[in-house]
Design an enzyme around this catalytic site. Structure first.
Site, PDB file in Angstrom:
ATOM      1  N   LYS A 172      36.497  30.248 -21.017  1.00 29.63           N
ATOM      2  CA  LYS A 172      36.960  30.140 -19.503  1.00 29.63           C
ATOM      3  C   LYS A 172      38.276  30.426 -19.424  1.00 29.63           C
ATOM      4  CE  LYS A 172      34.014  29.685 -16.575  1.00 29.63           C
ATOM      5  NZ  LYS A 172      32.274  29.057 -16.256  1.00 29.63           N
ATOM      6  N   ILE A 173      39.116  30.655 -18.636  1.00 26.26           N
ATOM      7  CA  ILE A 173      40.036  30.584 -18.311  1.00 26.26           C
ATOM      8  C   ILE A 173      41.005  31.026 -16.655  1.00 26.26           C
ATOM      9  CG2 ILE A 173      42.896  31.650 -18.583  1.00 26.26           C
ATOM     10  CD1 ILE A 173      42.187  31.469 -21.786  1.00 26.26           C
TER      11      ILE A 173
END
Ligand code: G3P
Length: 226
Positions: free
Chosen positions: A86-87
């Site tokens: 997750k960015i």
């Protein structure tokens, strides 16, 4: 629509997996903080429970692209290739997404409040784009509408990215997106259980049993009738 658990407490995860048809786990730094144990210990236990092929989403902490990429490599090395990194959908995040997706690392673009953030993340190759439905509602906008717009943008632009809607507080938000056919919703355990927590449902089931026992006797079922 995939239904994913947004939590990292292993007991809650096991409970939801036992009763409901779920497709994986999402976490974020705040969710890990709520468990209060070493993050990789918690995540490794989750990975071993759900199996190496199931979806597990784990967020980077670094704020610059270089650090995000290093975090991502470490996450995938420790938790396996089926782990979606997750960015946050911010400029440094887009830079990291472009590099990571080029390497074949699965990316979930997160912290999405506007459709254009999700569009840019999709163009960077993210597999999922995660709008925060309830947080957007709380800002006075329409979180469900943002998620629907993202879904439409992906389809009309031929982008393979799916919406992974997050931050739900009630069943109605989930129902609307389910009807719309978005890719996935990640939902906290109590909100998943709330989907069927309804006195009318419980009473209907209890009444069936009561009527049957009135006919053939208490404790009788279809498998222990004479
Ligand atoms: O990962 C994002 C999502 O978990 C946010 O949910 O309930 O903190 O708004 P919430």
């Amino acid at each position: 629509m995939k239904l994913i658990i947004d939590d990292a407490h292993i007991d809650l995860i096991k409970h939801i997996y036992e009763f409901y048809p779920v497709d994986g786990i999402t976490t974020n730094p705040s969710i890990l903080a709520k468990v209060g144990k070493s993050p990789y210990d918690v995540l490794t236990e989750i990975r071993s429970f759900i199996g190496e092929k199931a979806e597990l989403h784990v967020q980077v902490i670094a704020k610059d692209a270089k650090g995000m990429i290093e975090d991502a490599h470490c996450i995938v090395e420790k938790l396996g290739k089926a782990t979606y990194v997750k960015i946050p959908s911010v400029p440094e995040g887009f830079k990291a997404m472009k590099a990571l997706t080029k390497e074949g690392i699965l990316v979930t673009a997160t912290a999405i409040y506007t459709p254009m953030q999700g569009f840019l993340a999709a163009k960077c190759g993210a597999s999922y784009s995660a709008p925060y439905v309830n947080r957007i509602d709380n800002m006075g906008y329409n979180g469900v509408q943002v998620a629907k717009s993202l879904h439409d943008i992906f389809k009309s632009n031929g982008l393979k990215t799916e919406v992974l809607a997050a931050s739900f507080k009630n069943s109605q938000q989930i129902l609307e997106l389910c009807q719309y056919g978005i890719g996935a919703a990640t939902v906290a355990p109590d909100v998943i259980e709330g989907l069927v927590k309804n006195q009318a449902i419980t009473s209907a089931v209890d009444d069936f049993v009561k009527d049957f026992e009135g006919l053939v006797g208490k404790g009788k079922t279809m498998s222990n009738l004479q």
